[in-house]
Write a protein that holds these residues in place. Structure first.
Motif, PDB file in Angstrom:
ATOM      1  N   ASP A 149       1.031  -1.428  -0.398  1.00 36.08           N
ATOM      2  CA  ASP A 149       0.277   0.009   0.304  1.00 36.08           C
ATOM      3  C   ASP A 149       1.294   0.911   0.342  1.00 36.08           C
ATOM      4  O   ASP A 149       0.905   1.910   0.664  1.00 36.08           O
ATOM      5  CB  ASP A 149      -1.047  -0.336   1.528  1.00 36.08           C
ATOM      6  N   PHE A 150       1.799   1.467  -1.157  1.00 31.89           N
ATOM      7  CA  PHE A 150       3.144   2.273  -1.068  1.00 31.89           C
ATOM      8  C   PHE A 150       1.611   3.334  -1.421  1.00 31.89           C
ATOM      9  O   PHE A 150       1.482   3.287  -2.773  1.00 31.89           O
ATOM     10  CB  PHE A 150       3.994   1.681  -2.202  1.00 31.89           C
ATOM     11  N   MET A 151       2.324   4.740  -1.282  1.00 27.67           N
ATOM     12  CA  MET A 151       1.817   5.951  -1.385  1.00 27.67           C
ATOM     13  C   MET A 151       2.462   6.588  -1.615  1.00 27.67           C
ATOM     14  O   MET A 151       3.803   7.343  -2.126  1.00 27.67           O
ATOM     15  CB  MET A 151       1.080   7.554  -0.100  1.00 27.67           C
ATOM     16  N   SER A 152       2.658   7.535  -2.718  1.00 25.09           N
ATOM     17  CA  SER A 152       3.529   8.482  -4.016  1.00 25.09           C
ATOM     18  C   SER A 152       3.977  10.303  -3.172  1.00 25.09           C
ATOM     19  O   SER A 152       2.143  10.674  -2.388  1.00 25.09           O
ATOM     20  CB  SER A 152       3.355   8.593  -5.242  1.00 25.09           C
ATOM     21  N   TYR A 153       4.450  10.257  -3.310  1.00 23.67           N
ATOM     22  CA  TYR A 153       4.533  11.603  -2.307  1.00 23.67           C
ATOM     23  C   TYR A 153       5.829  13.358  -3.678  1.00 23.67           C
ATOM     24  O   TYR A 153       5.393  12.162  -4.471  1.00 23.67           O
ATOM     25  CB  TYR A 153       5.818  10.904  -1.701  1.00 23.67           C
ATOM     26  N   SER A 154       5.672  13.790  -3.435  1.00 23.11           N
ATOM     27  CA  SER A 154       5.701  14.609  -4.492  1.00 23.11           C
ATOM     28  C   SER A 154       7.343  15.024  -4.427  1.00 23.11           C
ATOM     29  O   SER A 154       8.246  14.401  -3.618  1.00 23.11           O
ATOM     30  CB  SER A 154       4.972  16.443  -3.803  1.00 23.11           C
ATOM     31  N   ARG A 155       7.408  14.993  -5.851  1.00 23.39           N
ATOM     32  CA  ARG A 155       8.812  14.582  -6.456  1.00 23.39           C
ATOM     33  C   ARG A 155       9.649  16.047  -5.578  1.00 23.39           C
ATOM     34  O   ARG A 155      10.828  15.672  -4.770  1.00 23.39           O
ATOM     35  CB  ARG A 155       8.759  14.163  -7.848  1.00 23.39           C
ATOM     36  N   TRP A 156       9.026  16.838  -5.608  1.00 18.86           N
ATOM     37  CA  TRP A 156       9.861  18.076  -5.096  1.00 18.86           C
ATOM     38  C   TRP A 156      10.472  18.220  -3.486  1.00 18.86           C
ATOM     39  O   TRP A 156      11.173  18.416  -2.848  1.00 18.86           O
ATOM     40  CB  TRP A 156       9.286  19.396  -5.119  1.00 18.86           C
ATOM     41  N   SER A 157       8.837  17.254  -2.302  1.00 13.78           N
ATOM     42  CA  SER A 157       9.255  16.971  -1.286  1.00 13.78           C
ATOM     43  C   SER A 157      10.546  15.858  -1.355  1.00 13.78           C
ATOM     44  O   SER A 157      11.113  15.701  -0.349  1.00 13.78           O
ATOM     45  CB  SER A 157       7.943  16.636  -0.575  1.00 13.78           C
ATOM     46  N   ILE A 158      10.773  15.201  -1.896  1.00 15.16           N
ATOM     47  CA  ILE A 158      11.337  14.180  -1.943  1.00 15.16           C
ATOM     48  C   ILE A 158      12.894  14.316  -1.893  1.00 15.16           C
ATOM     49  O   ILE A 158      13.702  13.975  -1.847  1.00 15.16           O
ATOM     50  CB  ILE A 158      11.018  12.964  -3.361  1.00 15.16           C
ATOM     51  N   LEU A 159      12.799  15.248  -3.258  1.00 13.19           N
ATOM     52  CA  LEU A 159      14.671  16.217  -3.766  1.00 13.19           C
ATOM     53  C   LEU A 159      15.046  16.945  -3.014  1.00 13.19           C
ATOM     54  O   LEU A 159      16.081  16.803  -2.476  1.00 13.19           O
ATOM     55  CB  LEU A 159      13.614  17.012  -4.747  1.00 13.19           C
ATOM     56  N   GLU A 160      13.430  17.785  -1.909  1.00  7.05           N
ATOM     57  CA  GLU A 160      14.385  18.446  -0.400  1.00  7.05           C
ATOM     58  C   GLU A 160      14.948  17.222   0.324  1.00  7.05           C
ATOM     59  O   GLU A 160      16.169  17.471   0.562  1.00  7.05           O
ATOM     60  CB  GLU A 160      12.942  19.107  -0.490  1.00  7.05           C
ATOM     61  N   ALA A 161      14.269  15.825   0.699  1.00  7.91           N
ATOM     62  CA  ALA A 161      14.370  15.596   1.872  1.00  7.91           C
ATOM     63  C   ALA A 161      15.956  14.846   0.945  1.00  7.91           C
ATOM     64  O   ALA A 161      17.336  14.429   1.538  1.00  7.91           O
ATOM     65  CB  ALA A 161      13.696  14.604   1.539  1.00  7.91           C
ATOM     66  N   ILE A 162      16.109  15.020  -0.332  1.00  7.55           N
ATOM     67  CA  ILE A 162      17.556  14.163  -0.556  1.00  7.55           C
ATOM     68  C   ILE A 162      18.901  15.257  -0.677  1.00  7.55           C
ATOM     69  O   ILE A 162      19.775  14.716  -0.223  1.00  7.55           O
ATOM     70  CB  ILE A 162      17.325  13.089  -1.970  1.00  7.55           C
ATOM     71  N   GLU A 163      18.480  16.259  -1.293  1.00  3.48           N
ATOM     72  CA  GLU A 163      19.524  17.301  -0.721  1.00  3.48           C
ATOM     73  C   GLU A 163      19.300  16.935   0.381  1.00  3.48           C
ATOM     74  O   GLU A 163      21.191  17.466   0.451  1.00  3.48           O
ATOM     75  CB  GLU A 163      18.681  19.079  -1.304  1.00  3.48           C
ATOM     76  N   LYS A 164      19.370  17.142   1.388  1.00  2.00           N
ATOM     77  CA  LYS A 164      20.264  17.021   2.547  1.00  2.00           C
ATOM     78  C   LYS A 164      20.639  15.967   2.913  1.00  2.00           C
ATOM     79  O   LYS A 164      21.689  16.157   3.767  1.00  2.00           O
ATOM     80  CB  LYS A 164      18.397  16.595   4.124  1.00  2.00           C
ATOM     81  N   GLU A 165      20.154  15.231   2.843  1.00  2.00           N
ATOM     82  CA  GLU A 165      20.821  13.621   2.810  1.00  2.00           C
ATOM     83  C   GLU A 165      22.436  13.605   1.726  1.00  2.00           C
ATOM     84  O   GLU A 165      23.715  13.263   2.262  1.00  2.00           O
ATOM     85  CB  GLU A 165      20.392  12.669   2.065  1.00  2.00           C
ATOM     86  N   ALA A 166      22.421  14.420   0.776  1.00  2.00           N
ATOM     87  CA  ALA A 166      23.554  14.445  -0.068  1.00  2.00           C
ATOM     88  C   ALA A 166      24.406  15.833   0.279  1.00  2.00           C
ATOM     89  O   ALA A 166      25.635  15.006   0.368  1.00  2.00           O
ATOM     90  CB  ALA A 166      22.874  15.449  -1.812  1.00  2.00           C
ATOM     91  N   ARG A 167      23.890  16.344   1.324  1.00  2.00           N
ATOM     92  CA  ARG A 167      24.980  17.289   1.758  1.00  2.00           C
ATOM     93  C   ARG A 167      25.906  16.861   3.314  1.00  2.00           C
ATOM     94  O   ARG A 167      26.839  16.748   3.198  1.00  2.00           O
ATOM     95  CB  ARG A 167      23.803  18.666   2.212  1.00  2.00           C
ATOM     96  N   PHE A 168      24.816  16.517   3.882  1.00  2.00           N
ATOM     97  CA  PHE A 168      25.728  15.155   4.917  1.00  2.00           C
ATOM     98  C   PHE A 168      26.248  14.176   4.481  1.00  2.00           C
ATOM     99  O   PHE A 168      27.601  14.022   5.124  1.00  2.00           O
ATOM    100  CB  PHE A 168      24.680  14.244   5.550  1.00  2.00           C
ATOM    101  N   ALA A 169      25.958  13.670   2.863  1.00  2.00           N
ATOM    102  CA  ALA A 169      27.423  12.326   2.304  1.00  2.00           C
ATOM    103  C   ALA A 169      28.653  13.507   2.067  1.00  2.00           C
ATOM    104  O   ALA A 169      29.505  13.230   2.373  1.00  2.00           O
ATOM    105  CB  ALA A 169      26.964  12.462   1.380  1.00  2.00           C
ATOM    106  N   TRP A 170      28.243  14.483   1.481  1.00  2.00           N
ATOM    107  CA  TRP A 170      28.999  15.505   0.951  1.00  2.00           C
ATOM    108  C   TRP A 170      30.414  15.957   1.942  1.00  2.00           C
ATOM    109  O   TRP A 170      31.762  15.649   1.943  1.00  2.00           O
ATOM    110  CB  TRP A 170      28.728  16.848   0.343  1.00  2.00           C
ATOM    111  N   GLU A 171      29.868  16.048   3.230  1.00  2.00           N
ATOM    112  CA  GLU A 171      30.872  16.931   4.482  1.00  2.00           C
ATOM    113  C   GLU A 171      31.465  15.996   4.907  1.00  2.00           C
ATOM    114  O   GLU A 171      32.329  15.882   5.706  1.00  2.00           O
ATOM    115  CB  GLU A 171      30.187  17.159   5.032  1.00  2.00           C
ATOM    116  N   ASN A 172      31.130  14.170   4.488  1.00  2.00           N
ATOM    117  CA  ASN A 172      31.532  13.249   5.282  1.00  2.00           C
ATOM    118  C   ASN A 172      32.130  12.330   4.779  1.00  2.00           C
ATOM    119  O   ASN A 172      32.817  11.335   5.229  1.00  2.00           O
ATOM    120  CB  ASN A 172      30.442  11.900   6.115  1.00  2.00           C
TER     121      ASN A 172
END
Length: 181
Positions: A149-172
């Motif tokens: 029962d997966f629900m789709s999320y807005s691509r923009w909210s996903i892009l915002e979330a992965i931007e934070k993760e990519a920044r963490f990756a870049w720093e570490n």
């Protein structure tokens, strides 16, 4: 009995999960059926990397009988791309979910490096997924059982979330990678 909970105890064990997702990452660029190249078929480039010919959009978009003709073939390629992206997300997500089993044997720097790898690859696979398919399901943690029962999320909210993760990756992540990575 070998289970994940009693095998991932230190940095080298956790690094095996990183190598697993790196294998899927490499496969995306140059592996069997070349998923990144297949994505070019559906982009404005419109070139099928498996051939030297342009994409015949009329044939591809013309409805045909099920499992026959050009449009069915391209639909199978899109399903293959989806499957490969989901596998990459699963492997990348397993790093963050399983790090707690080795936390006692990791330094803070090693832990952040492993999380950086996991976040980078998850950001990459989600970026490719939302650019190919638009709104998709968001799975911030590894699935622990059957779910349909997966629900789709807005691509923009996903892009915002992965931007934070990519920044963490870049720093570490280390500035220089091991040969082959």
């Amino acid at each position: 009995r070998i289970v994940v909970d009693n095998t991932l105890k230190d940095y080298d064990d956790m690094n095996s999960l990183v190598l697993n997702v790196e294998m899927k990452f490499r496969e995306f660029f140059m592996g069997y059926r070349y998923p990144l190249g297949m994505q070019m078929t559906f982009s404005d480039v419109a070139i099928n990397p498996g051939t030297r010919y342009y994409v015949d959009w009329d044939k591809m978009m013309t409805p045909t009988e099920p499992d026959t003709g050009a449009s069915a073939s391209y639909q199978k390629e899109r399903i293959y791309i989806w499957t490969q992206l989901c596998l990459g997300l699963r492997y990348a997500g397993s790093i963050g979910n399983r790090i707690s089993s080795a936390e006692d044997n990791l330094t803070e720097e090693q832990k952040n490096e492993l999380l950086g790898h996991g976040y980078f690859y998850r950001a990459f696979f989600y970026f490719m997924m939302v650019n190919e398919f638009g709104d998709v399901p968001w799975m911030p943690t590894e699935a622990s059982g059957y779910k349909n029962d997966f629900m789709s999320y807005s691509r923009w909210s996903i892009l915002e979330a992965i931007e934070k993760e990519a920044r963490f990756a870049w720093e570490n992540l280390p500035e220089e990678a091991n040969y082959g990575r």
